[in-house]
Design an enzyme around this catalytic site. Structure first.
Site, PDB file in Angstrom:
ATOM      1  N   ASN A   9       1.049  -1.073  -0.106  1.00 22.79           N
ATOM      2  CA  ASN A   9       0.131   0.121  -0.003  1.00 22.79           C
ATOM      3  C   ASN A   9       0.950   1.255  -0.154  1.00 22.79           C
ATOM      4  OD1 ASN A   9      -1.948   1.883   0.667  1.00 22.79           O
ATOM      5  ND2 ASN A   9      -2.165   1.334   2.624  1.00 22.79           N
ATOM      6  N   TRP A  10       0.849   1.854  -1.214  1.00 17.18           N
ATOM      7  CA  TRP A  10       1.778   3.024  -1.264  1.00 17.18           C
ATOM      8  C   TRP A  10       1.300   4.429  -0.564  1.00 17.18           C
ATOM      9  CZ3 TRP A  10       4.105   2.747  -6.930  1.00 17.18           C
ATOM     10  CH2 TRP A  10       4.760   1.447  -7.195  1.00 17.18           C
ATOM     11  N   LYS A  11       0.081   4.277  -0.244  1.00 21.06           N
ATOM     12  CA  LYS A  11      -0.691   5.365   0.316  1.00 21.06           C
ATOM     13  C   LYS A  11      -0.462   6.656  -0.498  1.00 21.06           C
ATOM     14  CE  LYS A  11       0.330   3.294   4.885  1.00 21.06           C
ATOM     15  NZ  LYS A  11       0.150   3.517   6.248  1.00 21.06           N
ATOM     16  N   HIS A  99      -9.500   0.765   4.941  1.00 20.61           N
ATOM     17  CA  HIS A  99      -8.209   1.028   5.388  1.00 20.61           C
ATOM     18  C   HIS A  99      -8.210   1.776   6.704  1.00 20.61           C
ATOM     19  CE1 HIS A  99      -3.975   2.202   6.296  1.00 20.61           C
ATOM     20  NE2 HIS A  99      -3.798   1.211   5.741  1.00 20.61           N
ATOM     21  N   GLU A 101      -6.990   4.071   7.895  1.00 23.69           N
ATOM     22  CA  GLU A 101      -6.814   5.776   7.687  1.00 23.69           C
ATOM     23  C   GLU A 101      -7.891   6.307   7.037  1.00 23.69           C
ATOM     24  OE1 GLU A 101      -3.157   5.101   5.563  1.00 23.69           O
ATOM     25  OE2 GLU A 101      -2.061   4.723   7.573  1.00 23.69           O
ATOM     26  N   GLU A 171      -5.454  -5.376  10.492  1.00 24.64           N
ATOM     27  CA  GLU A 171      -4.324  -4.592  10.543  1.00 24.64           C
ATOM     28  C   GLU A 171      -4.616  -3.717  12.086  1.00 24.64           C
ATOM     29  OE1 GLU A 171      -2.321  -2.967   6.812  1.00 24.64           O
ATOM     30  OE2 GLU A 171      -4.094  -1.936   7.173  1.00 24.64           O
ATOM     31  N   GLY A 177       2.351   1.736  10.757  1.00 24.29           N
ATOM     32  CA  GLY A 177       3.357   3.066  10.664  1.00 24.29           C
ATOM     33  C   GLY A 177       3.799   3.415  11.838  1.00 24.29           C
ATOM     34  N   SER A 217       3.422  -2.538  10.174  1.00 24.39           N
ATOM     35  CA  SER A 217       4.842  -2.292  10.267  1.00 24.39           C
ATOM     36  C   SER A 217       5.501  -3.777   9.982  1.00 24.39           C
ATOM     37  CB  SER A 217       5.224  -2.143  11.813  1.00 24.39           C
ATOM     38  OG  SER A 217       4.836  -0.938  12.043  1.00 24.39           O
ATOM     39  N   GLY A 239       4.842   1.211   4.730  1.00 22.87           N
ATOM     40  CA  GLY A 239       6.368   1.797   4.745  1.00 22.87           C
ATOM     41  C   GLY A 239       7.204   1.139   3.857  1.00 22.87           C
TER      42      GLY A 239
HETATM   43  C1  PEP Z   1      -0.664  -0.215   5.905  1.00 23.42           C
HETATM   44  O1  PEP Z   1      -0.561   1.060   5.517  1.00 23.42           O
HETATM   45  O2  PEP Z   1      -1.472  -1.019   5.444  1.00 23.42           O
HETATM   46  C2  PEP Z   1       0.200  -0.582   6.669  1.00 23.42           C
HETATM   47  C3  PEP Z   1       0.330  -1.999   7.189  1.00 23.42           C
HETATM   48  O3  PEP Z   1       1.509   0.372   6.928  1.00 23.42           O
HETATM   49  P1  PEP Z   1       2.780  -0.230   7.749  1.00 23.42           P
HETATM   50  O4  PEP Z   1       3.168  -1.267   7.092  1.00 23.42           O
HETATM   51  O5  PEP Z   1       3.546   0.969   7.308  1.00 23.42           O
HETATM   52  O6  PEP Z   1       2.600  -0.264   9.022  1.00 23.42           O
END
Ligand code: PEP
Length: 261
Positions: A9-11, A99, A101, A171, A177, A217, A239
């Protein structure tokens, strides 16, 4: 046997030029991998970069494209939204929905997520449906209830076949993050609970088939332990998916662990 998935996921990162550079780097770093043993790899750029990234990747040869969001209506007076047929036209096969976010910053509800999942599936794409508890909810001992209720609401009205063909990502919000990974055994416990919930609301067969990822993460150093858990079918990576070397190492790490299912 559930085929593992590693999804990036490049966000809200990367211009078109930067996205092209990243995907070319990922392609080079993964091109020698045995395609028969490779997990399904998905990259989810921002909407504006999807077409350029898709032009670089050959679909069906290991790396697929996903979008990070969609709207549930196909077209109409919905300024600023992007629909599933338009995403499909860009050659994407997956769409992330729910997600944390989007739940947190854009007011996305389980009702919205359910409508989006239905729209994604009705056009033959695969939803990656995200769920997970906040730190406050975990500390209050509410993790299981929160996650169960999200899954029940998000999957409402889906056929058994649609559920079996979907992807779910557990998640924990506090792990996204933050660099704090959820303990693998605990992630596996919650993922088993999600699978049992799917069995209750759909069927045991669809629960055995649906792929459930862990996200939060994930790094090259954590993937092997995560993938060696009985119910973790892959990872949704934020990330670390922005660094071609790390993402390639995560794919390679997943390949070292053969799924027990
Ligand atoms: C995500 O954005 O779905 C995610 C898991 O981010 P990260 O790996 O940076 O925690």
């Amino acid at each position: 046997m559930r085929k593992p998935i590693i999804a990036g996921n490049w966000k809200l990162n990367k211009t078109v030029e930067e996205a092209i550079e990243l995907v070319e780097d990922i392609k080079v770093k993964t091109m020698d991998l045995d395609k028969n043993r490779m997990p399904t790899v998905v990259v989810c750029p921002v909407f504006t970069a999807i077409k350029s990234v898709a032009d670089i990747l050959e679909r069906g040869k290991g790396i697929y494209i996903g979008a990070q969001n969609c709207y549930w209506e196909d077209s109409g007076a919905f300024t600023g939204e992007v629909s599933v047929p338009i995403i499909k036209d860009l050659c994407a096969s997956y769409v992330i929905t729910g997600h944390s976010e989007r739940r947190q910053y854009f007011g996305e509800t389980d009702e919205n997520i359910n409508k989006k999942a239905k729209a994604i599936l009705s056009h033959g794409l695969i939803p990656i449906i995200c769920c997970g508890e906040t730190l406050e909810q975990r500390e209050a001992g509410r993790t299981d209830d929160i996650v169960k209720n999200q899954i029940i609401a998000d999957l409402q009205g889906l056929t058994e076949e649609q559920v079996a063909g979907s992807v779910i990502a557990y998640e924990p919000v506090w792990a996204i993050g933050t660099g704090k990974t959820c303990d693998s055994a605990e992630a596996n416990r919650v993922i088993k609970l999600i699978r049992d919930t799917v069995a209750q609301v759909s069927s045991r067969d669809s629960a055995d088939k649906v792929r459930i990822l862990y996200g939060g993460s994930v790094k090259p150093s954590t993937i092997e332990e995560q993938m060696s858990q009985s119910d973790i079918d892959g990872a949704l990576v934020g990330g670390a998916s922005l660094k071609a070397e790390d993402f390639a190492q995560i794919i390679k790490g997943a390949m070292l662990v053969s799924s027990p299912n």
